[in-house]
Design a protein around this motif. Structure first.
Motif, mmCIF file in Angstrom:
data_model
loop_
_atom_site.group_PDB
_atom_site.id
_atom_site.type_symbol
_atom_site.label_atom_id
_atom_site.label_comp_id
_atom_site.label_asym_id
_atom_site.label_seq_id
_atom_site.Cartn_x
_atom_site.Cartn_y
_atom_site.Cartn_z
ATOM 1 N N LEU A 187 -2.555 -2.912 -3.661
ATOM 2 C CA LEU A 187 -1.225 -2.793 -4.253
ATOM 3 C C LEU A 187 -1.361 -2.780 -5.767
ATOM 4 N N ASP A 191 3.252 -0.413 -7.388
ATOM 5 C CA ASP A 191 3.407 -0.531 -5.932
ATOM 6 C C ASP A 191 3.894 -1.921 -5.529
ATOM 7 N N CYS A 192 3.311 -2.950 -6.140
ATOM 8 C CA CYS A 192 3.689 -4.311 -5.749
ATOM 9 C C CYS A 192 5.144 -4.595 -6.099
ATOM 10 N N LEU A 195 7.438 -2.822 -3.466
ATOM 11 C CA LEU A 195 7.471 -3.596 -2.219
ATOM 12 C C LEU A 195 8.267 -4.878 -2.404
ATOM 13 N N THR A 222 6.557 4.483 -4.417
ATOM 14 C CA THR A 222 7.330 4.454 -3.171
ATOM 15 C C THR A 222 6.677 5.348 -2.130
ATOM 16 N N ARG A 224 3.559 6.154 -1.849
ATOM 17 C CA ARG A 224 2.332 5.528 -1.343
ATOM 18 C C ARG A 224 2.649 4.474 -0.283
ATOM 19 N N LEU A 225 3.723 3.709 -0.499
ATOM 20 C CA LEU A 225 4.100 2.687 0.469
ATOM 21 C C LEU A 225 4.668 3.310 1.746
ATOM 22 N N ARG A 228 1.803 4.314 3.851
ATOM 23 C CA ARG A 228 1.174 3.163 4.518
ATOM 24 C C ARG A 228 2.031 2.618 5.657
ATOM 25 N N TRP A 230 4.823 0.981 5.144
ATOM 26 C CA TRP A 230 5.456 -0.259 4.699
ATOM 27 C C TRP A 230 6.902 -0.032 4.268
ATOM 28 N N VAL A 237 12.357 -1.250 3.564
ATOM 29 C CA VAL A 237 11.163 -1.917 4.084
ATOM 30 C C VAL A 237 11.143 -1.859 5.608
ATOM 31 N N GLY A 241 5.977 -3.495 6.629
ATOM 32 C CA GLY A 241 6.015 -3.874 5.221
ATOM 33 C C GLY A 241 6.372 -5.326 5.024
ATOM 34 N N ARG A 245 3.940 -8.120 3.303
ATOM 35 C CA ARG A 245 4.352 -8.973 2.189
ATOM 36 C C ARG A 245 4.102 -10.450 2.504
#
Length: 298
Positions: A187, A191-192, A195, A222, A224-225, A228, A230, A237, A241, A245
């Protein structure tokens, strides 16, 4: 209950730390520290030093313990801020050297705590120090840049502010550990935040205004998440995701277990109880209405 009255396993760390106790004391530490970013006293002290812009003042106050480092060093230590946000602090050390920023931060903390009526008796102050001092003294600071810097700062003579500074060391220690976990989980800085806002940790508008990631950067994080699994295609979310977290928080707790081992589970829980009046007073004063959640990302 003073440190010398705690069970031996709590005093020496012979027993394993309960991660619930680690989470409880970490939340209490974060809550007791948080007000410094929101109270008017902080802005007033910054203005006295010649910096009226809240962003550079925040960066100067929080990084002052590291000394007059270039903004790039502050960027590395803060992790989730964009380069454009941290670059704005250029010149703060010309306005005043770091030791004056640190002294002003202490003044702001003391003024604010007394304005809202933080109620800690002399006995409770002494007991809280008997618990947090061995934590700070026994901590492993390898890789903990902000925590180590704050641990090197001489404590002020005001007992309430001195306790707050020890709380700050512990707060930054968890934050430093959290950044390692974020990196381990792939992350990045933006990214972090995406999320974290998606899971309700902080309002997106506040986060974007202070961290200053632009639309393209926020959109790429966003995406990239979403890739994944997430976030869903609408940026909401997903169950995966939410689980990710929480796993990150648990991994951070696991890192922090060693920090609290010198006082054990009983000591950690007692410290959380002792310092609760700090956040309680600011909550009653409405200080935290501008934000939802208290986290390592502040």
């Amino acid at each position: 209950m003073h440190l010398d009255a705690l069970p031996g396993s709590a005093r020496t760390g012979d027993g394993p730390m309960d991660l619930n106790a680690v989470r409880d004391v970490s939340r209490a530490i974060s809550a007791a520290h948080l007000f410094i970013y929101l109270v008017p006293e902080t802005a007033e002290e910054a203005a006295e030093l010649g910096v009226a812009d809240r962003g550079p003042a925040y960066l100067a106050f929080r990084s002052a313990a590291m000394g007059a480092v270039p903004w790039q060093v502050t960027l590395a230590a803060f992790y989730n801020f964009s380069p454009r946000a941290v670059r704005a602090m250029a010149g703060v050390w010309d306005a005043a050297p770091p030791d004056r920023w640190q002294a002003a931060r202490f003044r702001a903390a003391g003024r604010a705590m007394r304005r809202v009526g933080v109620q800690l008796t002399d006995d409770h102050l002494a007991e809280a120090r008997s618990l947090i001092d061995p934590v700070v003294a026994g901590a492993d600071y390898a890789g903990k840049v902000l925590a180590a810097a704050n641990a090197s700062v001489a404590l002020p003579p005001d007992p309430l502010v001195a306790l707050w500074q020890q709380i700050t060391v512990a707060r930054e220690w968890r934050g430093d550990a959290h950044l390692v976990v974020l990196a381990d989980n792939g992350l990045g800085p933006c990214d972090c935040l995406v999320l974290h806002t998606a899971t309700g940790g902080l309002p997106a508008a506040l986060t974007r205004a202070t961290r200053r990631w632009d639309d393209a950067e926020w959109g790429a994080a966003t995406a990239r998440l979403v890739a994944r699994g997430w976030l869903d295609s609408h940026g909401m979310v997903t169950d995966a995701g939410t689980a990710a977290r929480e796993r990150i928080e648990v991994e951070t707790d696991e890192h922090c277990a060693a920090l609290w081992a010198p006082i054990g589970n009983a000591g950690a829980r007692r410290l959380a109880s002792l310092i609760a009046p700090i956040s309680d007073a600011f909550t009653a004063a409405g200080t935290f209405q501008a934000v939802r959640g208290q986290s390592d990302l502040t």
